[in-house]
Design a protein around this motif. Structure first.
Motif, PDB file in Angstrom:
ATOM      1  N   GLY A   1       0.548  -1.418   0.168  1.00 47.06           N
ATOM      2  CA  GLY A   1      -0.129  -0.013   0.144  1.00 47.06           C
ATOM      3  C   GLY A   1       0.723   1.293  -0.054  1.00 47.06           C
ATOM      4  O   GLY A   1       0.396   2.262   0.113  1.00 47.06           O
ATOM      5  N   LEU A   2       2.160   1.045  -0.344  1.00 44.83           N
ATOM      6  CA  LEU A   2       2.954   2.346  -0.516  1.00 44.83           C
ATOM      7  C   LEU A   2       3.608   2.395  -1.551  1.00 44.83           C
ATOM      8  O   LEU A   2       4.208   1.527  -2.201  1.00 44.83           O
ATOM      9  N   ASP A   3       3.488   3.627  -2.129  1.00 47.61           N
ATOM     10  CA  ASP A   3       4.057   3.880  -3.666  1.00 47.61           C
ATOM     11  C   ASP A   3       5.302   4.673  -3.403  1.00 47.61           C
ATOM     12  O   ASP A   3       5.332   5.827  -2.709  1.00 47.61           O
ATOM     13  N   VAL A   4       6.570   4.226  -3.620  1.00 51.12           N
ATOM     14  CA  VAL A   4       7.675   4.770  -3.584  1.00 51.12           C
ATOM     15  C   VAL A   4       8.348   5.437  -4.985  1.00 51.12           C
ATOM     16  O   VAL A   4       8.492   4.341  -6.115  1.00 51.12           O
ATOM     17  N   GLU A   5       8.658   6.572  -4.783  1.00 52.70           N
ATOM     18  CA  GLU A   5       9.367   7.274  -5.868  1.00 52.70           C
ATOM     19  C   GLU A   5      11.078   7.359  -5.654  1.00 52.70           C
ATOM     20  O   GLU A   5      11.284   8.188  -4.589  1.00 52.70           O
ATOM     21  N   TRP A   6      11.822   6.845  -6.191  1.00 55.26           N
ATOM     22  CA  TRP A   6      13.180   7.006  -5.930  1.00 55.26           C
ATOM     23  C   TRP A   6      13.623   8.247  -6.800  1.00 55.26           C
ATOM     24  O   TRP A   6      13.616   8.175  -8.086  1.00 55.26           O
ATOM     25  N   VAL A   7      14.400   9.113  -6.405  1.00 52.80           N
ATOM     26  CA  VAL A   7      15.171  10.112  -7.166  1.00 52.80           C
ATOM     27  C   VAL A   7      16.472  10.305  -7.038  1.00 52.80           C
ATOM     28  O   VAL A   7      16.970  10.265  -5.999  1.00 52.80           O
ATOM     29  N   ASN A   8      16.936   9.751  -8.119  1.00 52.50           N
ATOM     30  CA  ASN A   8      18.487   9.597  -8.120  1.00 52.50           C
ATOM     31  C   ASN A   8      19.083  11.027  -8.374  1.00 52.50           C
ATOM     32  O   ASN A   8      18.917  11.489  -9.575  1.00 52.50           O
ATOM     33  N   VAL A   9      19.812  11.513  -7.532  1.00 53.50           N
ATOM     34  CA  VAL A   9      20.539  12.898  -7.677  1.00 53.50           C
ATOM     35  C   VAL A   9      21.828  12.806  -7.759  1.00 53.50           C
ATOM     36  O   VAL A   9      22.479  13.910  -8.055  1.00 53.50           O
ATOM     37  N   ASP A  10      22.508  11.474  -7.993  1.00 53.28           N
ATOM     38  CA  ASP A  10      23.978  11.235  -8.323  1.00 53.28           C
ATOM     39  C   ASP A  10      24.766  12.296  -7.428  1.00 53.28           C
ATOM     40  O   ASP A  10      25.552  12.716  -8.308  1.00 53.28           O
ATOM     41  N   ASP A  11      24.682  12.288  -6.195  1.00 55.20           N
ATOM     42  CA  ASP A  11      25.466  13.269  -5.477  1.00 55.20           C
ATOM     43  C   ASP A  11      25.451  12.822  -4.042  1.00 55.20           C
ATOM     44  O   ASP A  11      24.480  12.101  -3.599  1.00 55.20           O
ATOM     45  N   TRP A  12      26.493  12.846  -3.110  1.00 60.63           N
ATOM     46  CA  TRP A  12      26.441  12.794  -1.987  1.00 60.63           C
ATOM     47  C   TRP A  12      26.064  13.782  -1.004  1.00 60.63           C
ATOM     48  O   TRP A  12      25.950  13.708   0.457  1.00 60.63           O
ATOM     49  N   VAL A  13      25.594  14.740  -1.417  1.00 58.36           N
ATOM     50  CA  VAL A  13      25.155  16.004  -0.561  1.00 58.36           C
ATOM     51  C   VAL A  13      23.839  16.444  -0.873  1.00 58.36           C
ATOM     52  O   VAL A  13      23.110  16.588   0.087  1.00 58.36           O
TER      53      VAL A  13
END
Length: 334
Positions: free
Chosen positions: A97-109
């Motif tokens: 019941g949980l929709d997850v959107e991953w946002v890859n920002v390609d940075d460690w900050v």
């Protein structure tokens, strides 16, 4: 700051917390005849994590106050890279019941700055030591909501087969940043190669080395660059996370001259977490995401992607937050 080095003849608090959680989960699984709890290798010792089958309150069983199916929840989470592990988490979370959107920002900050700015609900990329430094430097209030994984570290050599074979005056590559460099020095101490001052704290430096009988030379390199120097003939050995090696190098934890004990108390700062803002810490979606991390299919995806070099671990959130506060206070004073 409290010295976290654990005594070899006494289990650490971190190990006790994990073992207690695993025992409780095993009892539940025996009662319901569900699945077998997996045993995972961590730091040369088996790590018992609380991994189980699908919880009883899965998505099709969740209901609202009026008995109707609960509305679906959603989370937007920042990460520093894409992975099959994240795909598995997204799929399992959706079933619950949980929709997850991953946002890859390609940075460690950026995963943290995007969270502070309100552009994402949370992130999943850092250990609490890194989080403490960010909070201290930016006057932020980011906090862990649950633990996720810890990466195994060890001593590796292209030419040597045993720690005892490291020659006098040998050159050892260690990470050049304080947190990872400190972890590397603790590993060298655990391997019997050096001794570190008792008051060195959580992230010692080479200046804290009080005994170096082999007169080892420490070569500071970027942690991500160390695996690329693995076959440098001028280096006797390197100290780095096992998951940092490129799969093409075919180097795993089994190739280590020495593996650290990932559940030793001094490694608590290196436990990775899902983090959010203090104001959003009570969001019920976090509980569902934590359940997804505990699903056996997610463990399988993690093992397949990291060859067992990164393992799931469950640490009480209160313990994580207490350690974060301690580390953050120390960082603010530096």
């Amino acid at each position: 700051m409290t010295d976290l080095k654990s005594k070899p003849d006494a289990p650490s608090e971190l190990r006790s917390a994990v073992e207690a959680s695993s025992k409780k989960k095993r009892n539940i699984l025996i009662t319901v005849a569900a699945v077998v709890v997996a045993a995972l290798v961590a730091g040369g010792i088996f790590l018992a994590t609380s991994l189980g089958g699908k919880p009883a309150d899965d998505a099709d069983a969740r209901t609202g106050a009026d008995g109707a199916p609960a509305a679906r929840l959603s989370l937007k989470l920042a990460v520093a890279e894409d992975s099959q592990f994240q795909d598995a988490l997204k799929e399992v979370a959706a079933e619950k019941g949980l929709d997850v959107e991953w946002v890859n920002v390609d940075d460690w900050v950026l995963p943290n700055t995007e969270l502070v700015a309100g552009n994402v609900d949370g992130n999943a990329f850092q250990h609490i030591l890194y989080l403490s430094a960010f909070n201290a430097e930016n006057n932020a209030d980011l906090t862990p909501v649950f633990s996720t994984v810890i990466t195994q570290w060890g001593i590796f050599s292209k030419t040597l087969k045993d720690v005892a074979d490291i020659p006098d005056g040998g050159r050892i590559a260690i990470p050049d940043d304080p947190s990872n460099g400190g972890r590397a020095l603790f590993i060298l101490e655990a391997a019997g190669l050096i001794e570190i001052a008792d008051d060195a704290g959580d992230f010692p430096t080479v200046e804290d080395v009080t005994d170096n009988p082999k007169h080892l030379e420490f070569v500071a390199l970027g942690a991500r660059a160390i695996p690329t120097q693995f076959d440098d003939p001028s280096l006797s050995a390197v100290v780095v996370g096992t998951s940092y090696f490129d799969p093409a190098q075919n180097v795993t934890k089994d190739d280590a001259l020495f593996l650290d004990d990932s559940l030793a108390e001094q490694n608590l700062p290196y436990v990775n977490v899902v983090a959010t803002t203090a104001a959003n810490a009570d969001n019920p979606a976090w509980k569902i995401l934590e359940e997804a991390y505990a699903d056996p299919r997610v463990k399988e995806a993690l093992d397949a992607e990291n060859f067992g070099n990164t393992v799931l671990v469950k640490v009480p959130v209160e313990k994580l937050r207490d350690k974060l506060a301690e580390l953050q206070k120390a960082a603010a004073q530096n």
